[in-house]
Design a protein around this motif. Structure first.
Motif, PDB file in Angstrom:
ATOM      1  N   THR A 220      -6.021  -3.136  18.831  1.00 55.02           N
ATOM      2  CA  THR A 220      -5.878  -3.430  17.401  1.00 55.02           C
ATOM      3  C   THR A 220      -7.202  -3.283  16.662  1.00 55.02           C
ATOM      4  N   THR A 221      -8.331  -3.545  17.352  1.00 52.25           N
ATOM      5  CA  THR A 221      -9.624  -3.418  16.668  1.00 52.25           C
ATOM      6  C   THR A 221      -9.983  -1.967  16.393  1.00 52.25           C
ATOM      7  N   ASP A 222      -9.310  -1.037  17.043  1.00 57.01           N
ATOM      8  CA  ASP A 222      -9.523   0.386  16.764  1.00 57.01           C
ATOM      9  C   ASP A 222      -8.638   0.899  15.635  1.00 57.01           C
ATOM     10  N   VAL A 223      -7.687   0.093  15.185  1.00 58.62           N
ATOM     11  CA  VAL A 223      -6.697   0.574  14.214  1.00 58.62           C
ATOM     12  C   VAL A 223      -6.702  -0.216  12.912  1.00 58.62           C
ATOM     13  N   VAL A 224      -6.596  -1.526  12.997  1.00 61.42           N
ATOM     14  CA  VAL A 224      -6.493  -2.343  11.780  1.00 61.42           C
ATOM     15  C   VAL A 224      -7.659  -2.102  10.818  1.00 61.42           C
ATOM     16  N   PRO A 225      -8.914  -1.970  11.292  1.00 60.04           N
ATOM     17  CA  PRO A 225     -10.021  -1.726  10.349  1.00 60.04           C
ATOM     18  C   PRO A 225      -9.975  -0.363   9.673  1.00 60.04           C
ATOM     19  N   LEU A 226      -9.144   0.551  10.155  1.00 60.16           N
ATOM     20  CA  LEU A 226      -9.106   1.893   9.563  1.00 60.16           C
ATOM     21  C   LEU A 226      -8.732   1.867   8.086  1.00 60.16           C
ATOM     22  N   PHE A 227      -7.876   0.937   7.704  1.00 53.15           N
ATOM     23  CA  PHE A 227      -7.456   0.876   6.297  1.00 53.15           C
ATOM     24  C   PHE A 227      -8.641   0.529   5.393  1.00 53.15           C
ATOM     25  N   GLU A 228      -9.387  -0.498   5.775  1.00 54.70           N
ATOM     26  CA  GLU A 228     -10.552  -0.882   4.972  1.00 54.70           C
ATOM     27  C   GLU A 228     -11.608   0.213   4.984  1.00 54.70           C
TER      28      GLU A 228
END
Length: 239
Positions: A220-228
């Motif tokens: 999840t740490t590789d994906v969720v920050p992608l939006f920001e």
């Protein structure tokens, strides 16, 4: 009104690759899919919906089942684009390529390949790596880009999971050898251990649960920050 946007990242194992041999990141024969993290955000700043899918066994059938579950997830939600970091060079290549290889191995389920191709054709690719490299230099990694853009990426600290990781330094490269957090090079080792326990029917053990928790957190740490990170563009703009 925007239909929303997706983010996506894959984690792989490479059981067919000889020890010490460097993989060709464009060659799906050098990898197998281990987990897929899919996320969706209806609009910038809105709550993010995400799931991590793990394969449920070894062999091509389990890999196709994993791909099926991810496709169904995307198809059940609305989105116009898909954000990645290096998706064009690796994630999409392996996602589509492994669907093809697994289908050919089984001699069936070609429809999965068509569904993957249709999904990737329908969604506009928003690969952030190119813009990052233009701004911060070639080989700038995802975590480094986030740091430069003040986007928080939580570390998956090894000490927070009740798993024996004392020998992880043995398979890491020298840059990552002593890092106290989980790194990408740990995925093939932890993934194989996960599958060993799965096949042994040890899914109720503490070791399996902790492995799954650690791998889920890392994915999840590789994906969720992608939006920001996507919303931080143009990169390097301090105004």
């Amino acid at each position: 009104m925007s239909a929303g946007r997706f983010a996506f990242d894959i984690e792989t194992i490479n059981p067919q690759l000889e020890a010490g041999r460097s993989p060709d990141f464009q060659n799906p024969d050098h990898f197998e899919l281990f987990s897929l993290c899919c996320a969706q955000q209806p609009e910038p700043g809105a709550e993010i919906d995400y799931d991590v899918f793990f394969r449920e066994g070894r062999g091509p059938a389990s890999e196709l089942d994993l791909i099926d579950r991810a496709i169904e997830w995307f198809e059940s939600r609305a989105g116009e684009s898909i954000i990645t970091y290096n998706g064009e060079y690796f994630d999409f290549v392996q996602f589509e390529g492994r669907a093809r290889v697994a289908s050919e191995t089984l001699g069936a389920r070609e429809g999965v390949v068509d569904r993957v191709a249709a999904l990737l054709d329908e969604l506009e690719s928003d690969d952030l790596k190119g813009e990052s490299w233009e701004c911060f230099g070639e080989y700038t990694r995802f975590e480094e880009t986030c740091e430069r853009c003040d986007v928080d990426v939580p570390r998956t600290m090894l000490s927070e999971f009740d798993i024996d990781t004392e020998r992880y330094h043995e398979h890491r490269d020298t840059t990552d050898a002593l890092k106290p957090h989980f790194v990408g090079g740990d995925v093939p080792v932890a993934g194989e251990r996960y599958l060993d326990l799965l096949e042994a029917g040890a899914t109720e053990t503490k070791t399996f649960r902790e492995l799954e928790r650690m791998l889920t957190h890392y994915a999840t740490t590789d994906v969720v920050p992608l939006f920001e990170l996507a919303d931080s563009r143009p990169f390097g703009d301090e105004t």
